[in-house]
Design an enzyme around this catalytic site. Structure first.
Site, PDB file in Angstrom:
ATOM      1  N   LYS A 162       0.842  -1.196   0.000  1.00 17.85           N
ATOM      2  CA  LYS A 162       0.000   0.000   0.000  1.00 17.85           C
ATOM      3  C   LYS A 162       0.881   1.251   0.000  1.00 17.85           C
ATOM      4  CE  LYS A 162      -4.176  -1.847   0.294  1.00 17.85           C
ATOM      5  NZ  LYS A 162      -5.221  -1.601  -0.713  1.00 17.85           N
ATOM      6  N   ASP A 191      -0.438  -0.680  -4.547  1.00 13.19           N
ATOM      7  CA  ASP A 191      -1.802  -0.140  -4.582  1.00 13.19           C
ATOM      8  C   ASP A 191      -1.778   1.266  -3.995  1.00 13.19           C
ATOM      9  OD1 ASP A 191      -4.476   0.406  -4.604  1.00 13.19           O
ATOM     10  OD2 ASP A 191      -5.092  -1.387  -3.496  1.00 13.19           O
ATOM     11  N   GLU A 219      -2.024  -0.641  -8.811  1.00 16.49           N
ATOM     12  CA  GLU A 219      -3.477  -0.524  -8.700  1.00 16.49           C
ATOM     13  C   GLU A 219      -3.895   0.921  -8.440  1.00 16.49           C
ATOM     14  OE1 GLU A 219      -6.329  -2.795  -5.978  1.00 16.49           O
ATOM     15  OE2 GLU A 219      -4.616  -4.125  -6.135  1.00 16.49           O
ATOM     16  N   ASP A 244      -9.187  -0.300  -9.948  1.00 20.03           N
ATOM     17  CA  ASP A 244      -9.924  -0.911  -8.830  1.00 20.03           C
ATOM     18  C   ASP A 244     -11.145  -0.039  -8.508  1.00 20.03           C
ATOM     19  OD1 ASP A 244     -10.890  -2.136  -6.570  1.00 20.03           O
ATOM     20  OD2 ASP A 244      -9.107  -1.850  -5.349  1.00 20.03           O
ATOM     21  N   LYS A 268     -14.226  -6.799  -7.241  1.00 19.48           N
ATOM     22  CA  LYS A 268     -14.567  -7.150  -5.854  1.00 19.48           C
ATOM     23  C   LYS A 268     -16.083  -7.285  -5.759  1.00 19.48           C
ATOM     24  CE  LYS A 268     -10.673  -4.679  -3.848  1.00 19.48           C
ATOM     25  NZ  LYS A 268     -10.235  -3.350  -3.398  1.00 19.48           N
ATOM     26  N   ILE A 298     -12.003  -5.706   3.902  1.00 18.14           N
ATOM     27  CA  ILE A 298     -11.606  -6.429   5.110  1.00 18.14           C
ATOM     28  C   ILE A 298     -12.802  -7.276   5.527  1.00 18.14           C
ATOM     29  CG2 ILE A 298     -10.800  -6.231   7.487  1.00 18.14           C
ATOM     30  CD1 ILE A 298      -8.734  -5.387   5.431  1.00 18.14           C
ATOM     31  N   ASP A 321      -6.299 -11.669  -4.267  1.00 18.67           N
ATOM     32  CA  ASP A 321      -5.924 -10.852  -3.101  1.00 18.67           C
ATOM     33  C   ASP A 321      -6.906 -11.197  -1.982  1.00 18.67           C
ATOM     34  OD1 ASP A 321      -5.052  -8.847  -1.416  1.00 18.67           O
ATOM     35  OD2 ASP A 321      -6.123  -7.251  -2.459  1.00 18.67           O
TER      36      ASP A 321
HETATM   37 MG    MG Z   1      -7.117  -1.694  -4.450  1.00 20.05          MG
END
Ligand code: MG
Length: 366
Positions: A162, A191, A219, A244, A268, A298, A321
């Site tokens: 990150k 990301d 990302e 994303d 996602k 999460i 991921d």
């Molecule tokens: Mg992402």
């Protein structure tokens, strides 16, 4: 097989270490679990975490949408006509993608059970196992290098790092520090979670390329709505760029694909509103020759099980991921996918294979 009842249970499970990105810090994984019961006695499970800064959904809005808006529309529907169920689910309310995802995955859990197959098999059954990456939260360079080394030592071959929280120069220092610590055997994907501007991203990515830092992909470098900026970065760098937060729906995906604004798409379930729409996004991407990753918010092992069954069923989904359950202090879901270090396997149980949710008082969010 008709839907008889829909219940929700809000849960909260602490993380072992705070999860930090350019958008937020999470210390407790909150979620709404949803349980659909049919008149034949089958039970389907779903989950939706409130990711305020990405989907706009809160714990209260998810629960309200399921209990008072979408849920009542689904009661009595026959799961043998699943297209009718999904049409109703998506048309009775705009937005609220997380609530829709929780209901959608519970319906798919039931469809798998109805068919007498694990969900991954029901959806196409392409892969038997998946390998997840592990996320390095954004902190100072030294802490990130130490974290990265610890994750490599515990067996992960791919780290998702990150960045994007402050100065882009500091991000380059972070990656240098990580590479100096772990070497070049491990794949690094970055990301930025919308944290960079398009032009500075091009400069920084160019510097990382020239320095030989070997970044697999980056990302969401720019703001979710900045599709022109995303395209600018994709056009002016060699490193593959992944959309994303810019892609929630099949319509978002089509725009990014038509403009060639990204090289890859991260699907996602919480953004797409579940597996039904996620399959459509993946089919569009595949037709443009664009591979997808499947990630998560999460979430506990419940939500991840749905995402993993979906991801493993499709040849075009090539990156995974799914580290969120590994960040939780306790596993409150019995059954579901099986973790063996970085490898995820599927049980032979029908549907998502959820045996039991531990309704322990400690994890019930009031
Ligand atoms: Mg992402």
């Amino acid at each position: 097989m008709n839907i008889l009842s829909i219940e929700t249970v809000p849960v909260a499970v602490p993380l072992t270490k705070p999860f930090k990105t350019a958008l937020r810090t999470v210390t407790v994984a909150e979620s709404v679990f949803v349980k659909i019961t049919t008149d034949s006695g089958l039970v389907g499970w779903g989950e939706a975490p409130p990711t305020h800064v990405i989907t706009g959904d809160s714990l209260g809005s998810i629960q309200f949408a399921i209990e008072h808006v979408i849920g009542p529309q689904l009661i009595g529907l026959d799961l043998r006509h699943s297209e009718r169920v999904f049409q109703k689910l998506h048309r009775c309310m705009v937005g609220n993608s997380s609530a829709k995802a929780a209901l959608d995955m519970a319906v798919y859990d039931l469809l798998g059970q109805q068919a007498g197959m694990p969900l991954v098999t029901f959806l196409g059954g392409y892969r038997d196992t998946l390998e997840t990456d592990f996320t390095v939260s954004v902190n100072d360079a030294e802490e990130m290098a130490e974290d990265a080394m610890r994750y490599v030592k515990s067996g992960f071959n791919v780290l998702k790092v990150k960045v994007g929280i402050d100065d882009i120069e500091k991000d380059i220092d972070r990656i240098r520090a990580i590479r100096a610590e772990i070497g070049f055997e491990t794949k690094l994907r970055l990301d930025a979670n919308q944290g960079w501007e398009a032009k500075e991203a091009v400069r920084a990515i160019g510097q990382m390329e020239d320095a030989g830092l070997q970044i697999e992909l980056i990302e969401q470098p720019v703001k979710a709505h900045d599709i022109e900026g995303l395209k600018h970065v994709t056009t002016h760098t060699y490193t593959p760029i992944m959309a994303d937060e810019s892609v929630f729906s099949p319509e978002d995906a089509l725009q990014v694909l038509q403009l060639r604004a990204a090289d890859l798409i991260n699907i996602k379930l919480m953004k797409a509103g579940g597996i039904y729409k996620a399959l459509k996004i993946n089919a569009l991407a595949e037709s443009y020759g664009i591979e997808c990753m499947t990630g998560s918010m999460i979430e506990t092992k419940l939500g991840i099980s749905a995402a993993a069954h979906f991801a493993a069923s499709q040849p075009n989904i090539t990156r995974y991921d799914f580290d969120a359950p590994l960040m939780l202090a306790e596993d409150i879901v019995e059954g579901g996918v099986i973790y063996e270090g970085r490898i995820i396997r599927f049980s032979i149980t029908n549907g998502l294979g959820i045996d039991k949710v531990r309704m322990d008082e400690r994890f019930m969010r009031k």
